[in-house]
Scaffold this active site. Sequence first.
Site, PDB file in Angstrom:
ATOM      1  N   SER A  16       0.803  -1.226   0.000  1.00 28.62           N
ATOM      2  CA  SER A  16       0.000   0.000   0.000  1.00 28.62           C
ATOM      3  C   SER A  16       0.834   1.274   0.000  1.00 28.62           C
ATOM      4  O   SER A  16       0.312   2.355  -0.244  1.00 28.62           O
ATOM      5  CB  SER A  16      -0.936  -0.003   1.222  1.00 28.62           C
ATOM      6  OG  SER A  16      -0.171  -0.064   2.414  1.00 28.62           O
ATOM      7  N   ASP A  64      -2.170  -8.443   8.799  1.00 27.64           N
ATOM      8  CA  ASP A  64      -0.980  -8.146   9.598  1.00 27.64           C
ATOM      9  C   ASP A  64      -0.030  -9.323   9.398  1.00 27.64           C
ATOM     10  O   ASP A  64      -0.342 -10.457   9.782  1.00 27.64           O
ATOM     11  CB  ASP A  64      -1.378  -8.003  11.071  1.00 27.64           C
ATOM     12  CG  ASP A  64      -0.187  -7.642  11.953  1.00 27.64           C
ATOM     13  OD1 ASP A  64       0.965  -7.916  11.551  1.00 27.64           O
ATOM     14  OD2 ASP A  64      -0.414  -7.096  13.046  1.00 27.64           O
ATOM     15  N   VAL A  65       1.129  -9.064   8.808  1.00 33.66           N
ATOM     16  CA  VAL A  65       2.022 -10.172   8.439  1.00 33.66           C
ATOM     17  C   VAL A  65       2.662 -10.868   9.639  1.00 33.66           C
ATOM     18  O   VAL A  65       3.322 -11.887   9.485  1.00 33.66           O
ATOM     19  CB  VAL A  65       3.128  -9.732   7.443  1.00 33.66           C
ATOM     20  CG1 VAL A  65       2.542  -9.337   6.105  1.00 33.66           C
ATOM     21  CG2 VAL A  65       4.014  -8.635   8.034  1.00 33.66           C
ATOM     22  N   ASN A  90       7.252  -8.225   1.268  1.00 34.22           N
ATOM     23  CA  ASN A  90       7.909  -6.905   1.233  1.00 34.22           C
ATOM     24  C   ASN A  90       7.679  -6.088   2.507  1.00 34.22           C
ATOM     25  O   ASN A  90       8.513  -5.247   2.847  1.00 34.22           O
ATOM     26  CB  ASN A  90       7.385  -6.136   0.008  1.00 34.22           C
ATOM     27  CG  ASN A  90       7.681  -4.648   0.085  1.00 34.22           C
ATOM     28  OD1 ASN A  90       8.786  -4.219  -0.243  1.00 34.22           O
ATOM     29  ND2 ASN A  90       6.715  -3.852   0.549  1.00 34.22           N
ATOM     30  N   TYR A 156      16.946  -4.646  12.973  1.00 31.56           N
ATOM     31  CA  TYR A 156      16.607  -4.635  11.551  1.00 31.56           C
ATOM     32  C   TYR A 156      17.641  -5.424  10.750  1.00 31.56           C
ATOM     33  O   TYR A 156      17.298  -6.267   9.899  1.00 31.56           O
ATOM     34  CB  TYR A 156      16.559  -3.173  11.092  1.00 31.56           C
ATOM     35  CG  TYR A 156      16.225  -2.977   9.642  1.00 31.56           C
ATOM     36  CD1 TYR A 156      14.921  -3.134   9.185  1.00 31.56           C
ATOM     37  CD2 TYR A 156      17.214  -2.614   8.718  1.00 31.56           C
ATOM     38  CE1 TYR A 156      14.610  -2.941   7.851  1.00 31.56           C
ATOM     39  CE2 TYR A 156      16.905  -2.420   7.388  1.00 31.56           C
ATOM     40  CZ  TYR A 156      15.604  -2.580   6.951  1.00 31.56           C
ATOM     41  OH  TYR A 156      15.299  -2.395   5.628  1.00 31.56           O
ATOM     42  N   ALA A 158      19.641  -7.748  11.742  1.00 33.38           N
ATOM     43  CA  ALA A 158      19.535  -9.188  12.031  1.00 33.38           C
ATOM     44  C   ALA A 158      18.364  -9.796  11.250  1.00 33.38           C
ATOM     45  O   ALA A 158      18.480 -10.893  10.686  1.00 33.38           O
ATOM     46  CB  ALA A 158      19.339  -9.405  13.537  1.00 33.38           C
ATOM     47  N   LYS A 160      17.032  -8.740   8.416  1.00 37.90           N
ATOM     48  CA  LYS A 160      17.256  -8.737   6.966  1.00 37.90           C
ATOM     49  C   LYS A 160      18.314  -9.763   6.563  1.00 37.90           C
ATOM     50  O   LYS A 160      18.225 -10.376   5.499  1.00 37.90           O
ATOM     51  CB  LYS A 160      17.649  -7.323   6.497  1.00 37.90           C
ATOM     52  CG  LYS A 160      16.520  -6.311   6.659  1.00 37.90           C
ATOM     53  CD  LYS A 160      15.340  -6.662   5.761  1.00 37.90           C
ATOM     54  CE  LYS A 160      14.170  -5.726   5.920  1.00 37.90           C
ATOM     55  NZ  LYS A 160      13.049  -6.067   5.031  1.00 37.90           N
TER      56      LYS A 160
HETATM   57  P1  NDP Z   1       6.936   2.030   4.131  1.00 42.39           P
HETATM   58  O1  NDP Z   1       6.851   2.333   5.582  1.00 42.39           O
HETATM   59  O2  NDP Z   1       6.853   3.136   3.132  1.00 42.39           O
HETATM   60  O3  NDP Z   1       5.858   0.915   3.758  1.00 42.39           O
HETATM   61  C1  NDP Z   1       5.746  -0.217   4.547  1.00 42.39           C
HETATM   62  C2  NDP Z   1       4.570  -1.033   4.090  1.00 42.39           C
HETATM   63  O4  NDP Z   1       4.510  -2.226   4.891  1.00 42.39           O
HETATM   64  C3  NDP Z   1       3.244  -0.328   4.254  1.00 42.39           C
HETATM   65  O5  NDP Z   1       2.362  -0.722   3.223  1.00 42.39           O
HETATM   66  C4  NDP Z   1       2.746  -0.850   5.597  1.00 42.39           C
HETATM   67  O6  NDP Z   1       1.329  -0.738   5.683  1.00 42.39           O
HETATM   68  C5  NDP Z   1       3.232  -2.274   5.531  1.00 42.39           C
HETATM   69  N1  NDP Z   1       3.384  -2.944   6.836  1.00 42.39           N
HETATM   70  C6  NDP Z   1       4.149  -2.577   7.885  1.00 42.39           C
HETATM   71  N2  NDP Z   1       3.977  -3.425   8.913  1.00 42.39           N
HETATM   72  C7  NDP Z   1       3.095  -4.372   8.484  1.00 42.39           C
HETATM   73  C8  NDP Z   1       2.490  -5.511   9.093  1.00 42.39           C
HETATM   74  N3  NDP Z   1       2.756  -5.871  10.350  1.00 42.39           N
HETATM   75  N4  NDP Z   1       1.624  -6.245   8.368  1.00 42.39           N
HETATM   76  C9  NDP Z   1       1.317  -5.896   7.084  1.00 42.39           C
HETATM   77  N5  NDP Z   1       1.850  -4.824   6.461  1.00 42.39           N
HETATM   78  C10 NDP Z   1       2.718  -4.065   7.161  1.00 42.39           C
HETATM   79  O7  NDP Z   1       8.342   1.236   3.977  1.00 42.39           O
HETATM   80  P2  NDP Z   1       9.300   1.077   2.706  1.00 42.39           P
HETATM   81  O8  NDP Z   1       8.509   1.016   1.479  1.00 42.39           O
HETATM   82  O9  NDP Z   1      10.382   2.062   2.820  1.00 42.39           O
HETATM   83  O10 NDP Z   1       9.923  -0.369   3.008  1.00 42.39           O
HETATM   84  C11 NDP Z   1       9.379  -1.545   2.408  1.00 42.39           C
HETATM   85  C12 NDP Z   1      10.359  -2.677   2.557  1.00 42.39           C
HETATM   86  O11 NDP Z   1      11.606  -2.292   1.963  1.00 42.39           O
HETATM   87  C13 NDP Z   1      10.671  -3.044   4.006  1.00 42.39           C
HETATM   88  O12 NDP Z   1      10.828  -4.433   4.126  1.00 42.39           O
HETATM   89  C14 NDP Z   1      12.010  -2.346   4.242  1.00 42.39           C
HETATM   90  O13 NDP Z   1      12.757  -2.983   5.241  1.00 42.39           O
HETATM   91  C15 NDP Z   1      12.651  -2.487   2.876  1.00 42.39           C
HETATM   92  N6  NDP Z   1      13.721  -1.518   2.628  1.00 42.39           N
HETATM   93  C16 NDP Z   1      13.443  -0.181   2.586  1.00 42.39           C
HETATM   94  C17 NDP Z   1      14.463   0.716   2.336  1.00 42.39           C
HETATM   95  C18 NDP Z   1      14.235   2.196   2.216  1.00 42.39           C
HETATM   96  O14 NDP Z   1      15.225   2.944   2.132  1.00 42.39           O
HETATM   97  N7  NDP Z   1      13.010   2.674   2.187  1.00 42.39           N
HETATM   98  C19 NDP Z   1      15.862   0.270   2.178  1.00 42.39           C
HETATM   99  C20 NDP Z   1      16.019  -1.178   2.241  1.00 42.39           C
HETATM  100  C21 NDP Z   1      14.985  -2.012   2.455  1.00 42.39           C
HETATM  101  P3  NDP Z   1       0.546  -0.715   7.103  1.00 42.39           P
HETATM  102  O15 NDP Z   1       1.406   0.059   8.049  1.00 42.39           O
HETATM  103  O16 NDP Z   1      -0.762  -0.073   6.782  1.00 42.39           O
HETATM  104  O17 NDP Z   1       0.393  -2.142   7.510  1.00 42.39           O
END
Ligand code: NDP
Length: 250
Positions: A16, A64-65, A90, A156, A158, A160
């Site tokens: 999302s 919720d994952v 993701n 984090y 650990a 990843k």
């Molecule tokens: P955002 O915070 O922009 O998006 C995170 C998404 O994950 C949202 O859709 C959120 O929706 C969802 N989410 C979080 N917790 C849960 C949960 N418990 N169950 C279901 N959905 C969940 O993060 P990013 O897009 O920046 O990051 C996405 C991925 O990329 C992550 O795994 C992050 O570790 C990885 N990443 C990001 C980097 C960056 O620089 N941005 C760098 C390296 C890796 P909601 O809260 O509504 O559930």
Amino acid sequence: MLASLKGKSVIVTGGSKGIGLGISLAFARAGAFVTIAARGEEAGANAVKELALIGGAGQFLQCDVTDWDAVKSTVDETTKQAGLDIICANAGIFPKQSIEEMEPDQWELVQNTNLRSAFYCTKAALPYMKETGQGRIILTSSITGPVTGDPGWSHYAASKAGQLGFMRTAALELAPHNITINAVLPGNVKTEALDDLGDGYLKKMGQMVPLGRLGAPREVASAVLFLASDEASYITGQQIVVDGGQVLPE
Ligand code: NDP
């Protein structure tokens, strides 16, 4: 490459917002049916609207994952409606905290959201993918942990790095069923999750990257789509770094 994704069914957890939304939009552009799985309903509904605006098809399922039953029912509902070809684990969180200040439950929450969820997504998709004789699983890991360290993000890092250990073993278990599992390792990508750091800090972060800027969600999505496409049919247990050259030695 994109032609092979037309008509495929994909689940994107955390689809999302941020990188996940970039992945969802890229799959929708390629003609796949996208199930966005996340907690927040408003962001989920907005994401589905964005898919529709580009002529894509998809749905939002609240999930919720960290909750096995929720992941399983998301996979079951998707397979009933559209089948399942690809699952992108993701969703992730990265709250900064030093080891000294970190409470055990903060550590647990990060492991559950980032690492346990990779196991849940794989386990939930496996029966269906086995039955259909094919499947693609793609994890969003990070350079932090697998390649670098970062003070304040030990939990984090650990989680990843743990994703990659899980992936390599899963690749061996799943290969006989023609199911591949791979990971993308983004560097710093401009998403809402980094907003708290402030524009000045983000600009400096970008300048430290060899390509001179932060990444965009669509640039991570391109690597994900490749791993999901027919062109990646002989790749499993591998990782693609998408970081603008950040982890290259000087
Ligand atoms: P955002 O915070 O922009 O998006 C995170 C998404 O994950 C949202 O859709 C959120 O929706 C969802 N989410 C979080 N917790 C849960 C949960 N418990 N169950 C279901 N959905 C969940 O993060 P990013 O897009 O920046 O990051 C996405 C991925 O990329 C992550 O795994 C992050 O570790 C990885 N990443 C990001 C980097 C960056 O620089 N941005 C760098 C390296 C890796 P909601 O809260 O509504 O559930």
